[in-house]
Design an enzyme around this catalytic site. Sequence first.
Site, PDB file in Angstrom:
ATOM      1  N   CYS A   1      81.550  39.442  -3.942  1.00  0.00           N
ATOM      2  CA  CYS A   1      80.449  39.920  -5.022  1.00  0.00           C
ATOM      3  C   CYS A   1      79.229  39.516  -4.338  1.00  0.00           C
ATOM      4  CB  CYS A   1      80.804  39.142  -6.504  1.00  0.00           C
ATOM      5  SG  CYS A   1      80.801  37.377  -6.235  1.00  0.00           S
TER       6      CYS A   1
ATOM      7  N   ASN B   1      78.905  34.723  -5.061  1.00  0.00           N
ATOM      8  CA  ASN B   1      80.468  34.131  -4.918  1.00  0.00           C
ATOM      9  C   ASN B   1      80.658  33.115  -6.000  1.00  0.00           C
ATOM     10  OD1 ASN B   1      82.114  32.295  -2.539  1.00  0.00           O
ATOM     11  ND2 ASN B   1      83.266  33.594  -3.804  1.00  0.00           N
TER      12      ASN B   1
ATOM     13  N   CYS C   1      80.680  34.015  -9.746  1.00  0.00           N
ATOM     14  CA  CYS C   1      81.064  34.464 -10.916  1.00  0.00           C
ATOM     15  C   CYS C   1      82.299  35.256 -10.945  1.00  0.00           C
ATOM     16  CB  CYS C   1      80.133  35.009 -11.616  1.00  0.00           C
ATOM     17  SG  CYS C   1      78.522  34.056 -12.006  1.00  0.00           S
ATOM     18  N   ARG C   2      81.881  36.602 -10.322  1.00  0.00           N
ATOM     19  CA  ARG C   2      82.959  37.408 -10.267  1.00  0.00           C
ATOM     20  C   ARG C   2      83.980  37.322  -9.413  1.00  0.00           C
ATOM     21  NH1 ARG C   2      79.047  42.341  -9.690  1.00  0.00           N
ATOM     22  NH2 ARG C   2      77.938  40.741  -8.655  1.00  0.00           N
ATOM     23  N   SER C   3      83.580  37.038  -8.024  1.00  0.00           N
ATOM     24  CA  SER C   3      84.678  36.962  -6.972  1.00  0.00           C
ATOM     25  C   SER C   3      85.469  35.622  -6.987  1.00  0.00           C
ATOM     26  CB  SER C   3      84.157  37.192  -5.626  1.00  0.00           C
ATOM     27  OG  SER C   3      83.274  36.071  -5.188  1.00  0.00           O
TER      28      SER C   3
ATOM     29  N   ASP D   1      78.731  42.397 -14.171  1.00  0.00           N
ATOM     30  CA  ASP D   1      78.076  41.264 -13.712  1.00  0.00           C
ATOM     31  C   ASP D   1      77.857  40.486 -14.734  1.00  0.00           C
ATOM     32  OD1 ASP D   1      76.729  39.523 -12.485  1.00  0.00           O
ATOM     33  OD2 ASP D   1      75.426  40.715 -11.276  1.00  0.00           O
TER      34      ASP D   1
HETATM   35  P1  4NP Z   1      78.404  36.828  -8.701  1.00  0.00           P
HETATM   36  O1  4NP Z   1      77.322  36.713 -10.093  1.00  0.00           O
HETATM   37  O2  4NP Z   1      77.796  37.621  -7.703  1.00  0.00           O
HETATM   38  O3  4NP Z   1      79.446  37.760  -9.615  1.00  0.00           O
HETATM   39  O4  4NP Z   1      78.626  35.452  -8.338  1.00  0.00           O
HETATM   40  C1  4NP Z   1      76.065  36.323  -9.418  1.00  0.00           C
HETATM   41  C2  4NP Z   1      75.508  35.230  -9.093  1.00  0.00           C
HETATM   42  C3  4NP Z   1      74.271  34.974  -8.755  1.00  0.00           C
HETATM   43  C4  4NP Z   1      73.281  35.912  -8.801  1.00  0.00           C
HETATM   44  C5  4NP Z   1      73.449  37.240  -9.615  1.00  0.00           C
HETATM   45  C6  4NP Z   1      75.026  37.368  -9.827  1.00  0.00           C
HETATM   46  N1  4NP Z   1      72.015  35.583  -8.689  1.00  0.00           N
HETATM   47  O5  4NP Z   1      71.104  36.579  -8.896  1.00  0.00           O
HETATM   48  O6  4NP Z   1      71.575  34.600  -8.298  1.00  0.00           O
END
Ligand code: 4NP
Length: 154
Positions: free
Chosen positions: A9, A12, A14-16, A124
């Site tokens: 993602c 790294n 939240c989603r992955s 997301d």
């Molecule tokens: P992830 O979520 O890609 O699912 O881990 C996010 C984590 C951080 C950010 C955006 C989405 N960010 O903008 O820092």
Amino acid sequence: MQPRILFVCLGNICRSPMAEAALRARAVAAGIALTIDSAGTGSWHVGNPPDPRAQAEALRHGIDISAYRARQVREEDFRTFDTIYALDPYNLRDLHAVAPRRPLAKVALLMDLVPGRAGTAVIDPFYGDEHDFAAAWDDVDAAAAQIVAQFSRR
Ligand code: 4NP
């Protein structure tokens, strides 16, 4: 060698990591040996544990992901994993952009595995609330079920 699967993602955190956790749980339950990891296309959160809301969601499903640490995807991943799943279409584009010329890994969109969800993103949840994390879990878990089903049929 056992199948090697990487989830990617943006951060790294939240989603992955939730996808990694969901597949680990389903693979154990099905008695299937898989190598599973996750990474982010971005570097902002490298070394950090998963977002507390992702940890809480995983724990709701009985899985402790507090020891996971974020890392950025690297060129070597395209050689050491068989399949790299992008959690949304932006991640897929960014993965293709950093892929070496002749990757061994197949790079694909995760939700293409789920009937009726081809081409769509795992929501997301970063700017959302716990309901968004629950929805993201449901998505990654549905995909994890499909991955386990693929290997169970072999
Ligand atoms: P992830 O979520 O890609 O699912 O881990 C996010 C984590 C951080 C950010 C955006 C989405 N960010 O903008 O820092």
